[in-house]
Design an enzyme around this catalytic site. Structure first.
Site: not given
Length: 260
Positions: A60, A250, A2-3
DNA sequence: GATGACCTGTGA
DNA sequence: TCACAGGTCATC
């Protein structure tokens, strides 16, 4: 997670459905999920009898205010968390994560006097609950980022531009998917040192970030980008096979032709 | 600033 | 069995 877009969807669900309802019970079966010294008895001491008055967000991090000068409830969704109020989950189903509703994945929740409940459902347990979170550890929210702030950040960092954009203490809210999409739209190589970008490139990147947030928000989430996340998939802009690398720790997809 | 750790589910 | 996953934290 979830960004930022998914967290904003969660915030809206809380705002629309969970405010003004009296909390009667806390369910916090997973001690590991409570962070910064928080323990279940403390939640049980402060939440029942109160109601939520506002749902805010910085990057976030979800921030839920409570009545009677109560604490701020901080919620993190981690990599797989979703907020569920009265059985309705916020936002689109997550990709790369299970969306099944399994009781054991309810890491934290409150029951309301009217019989409903708010749950944080998180299969991977990488989310978190805390009280009175320190908002200052986060940079400006990505939706509020100014062009001048981005210029200032880029001129002061040798980090790969992707790592800088994802550093929550500098800009709060951008994650792996949004960052890749924004850099793809801007035509900037994710591995370029931030300070190597010239003023024009920073301006283009700034507009791309805003456009990415707006467009993907309208489409339903961070997963709705135009750039395919697959090795050798043709770049929608020029047809060049996309490449996959690790940048800023990432998995990173980019077009080797037009992202320079 | 790069790397690995944290945790668990999914799909090849 | 293995690689991988939209995040963050500690450590070299």
């Amino acid at each position: 997670m979830p960004e930022i877009l998914e967290v904003e969807a969660a915030r809206r669900v809380i705002e629309a459905r969970a405010l003004g309802r009296k909390v009667v019970e806390v369910v916090a079966p997973d001690a590991w999920y409570l962070k910064r010294g928080l323990v279940a008895p403390e939640l049980e001491a402060v939440l029942p009898g109160r109601a939520f008055t506002a749902a805010r967000r910085r990057g976030k991090l979800l921030l839920v205010d409570t009545t009677k000068r109560g604490p701020v409830l901080g919620l993190h969704l981690g990599m797989s968390g979703r907020v569920v109020v009265d059985g309705e989950a916020a936002g689109d189903p997550l990709i790369y994560a299970s969306n099944r509703d399994v009781e054991a994945w309810h890491r934290f929740g409150v029951r309301f006097a009217d019989g409903g409940a708010l749950w944080l459902r998180d299969p991977r347990r990488l989310g978190a609950v805390e009280l009175d979170p320190d908002e200052e550890r986060l940079g400006p929210d990505a939706f509020d980022l100014t062009r001048q702030e981005l210029v200032g950040l880029t001129t002061r960092s040798r980090a790969p531009i992707k790592a800088l954009l994802m550093d929550q203490s500098r800009i709060a809210g951008l994650g792996n998917l949004l960052t890749d999409e924004a850099l793809w739209r801007a035509g900037v190589d994710p591995a370029r040192p931030a300070l190597a970008l010239n003023a024009e490139e920073v301006g283009t990147l700034y507009r791309s970030i805003r456009q990415t947030l707006r467009t993907l928000g309208r489409r339903g989430g961070s997963h709705m980008g135009d750039m395919p996340r697959a090795i050798d998939a043709p770049c929608p802009r020029d047809g060049t096979p996309l490449v996959r690398r690790t940048v800023g720790g990432r998995t990173t997809f980019s077009c080797p032709l037009h992202q320079r």
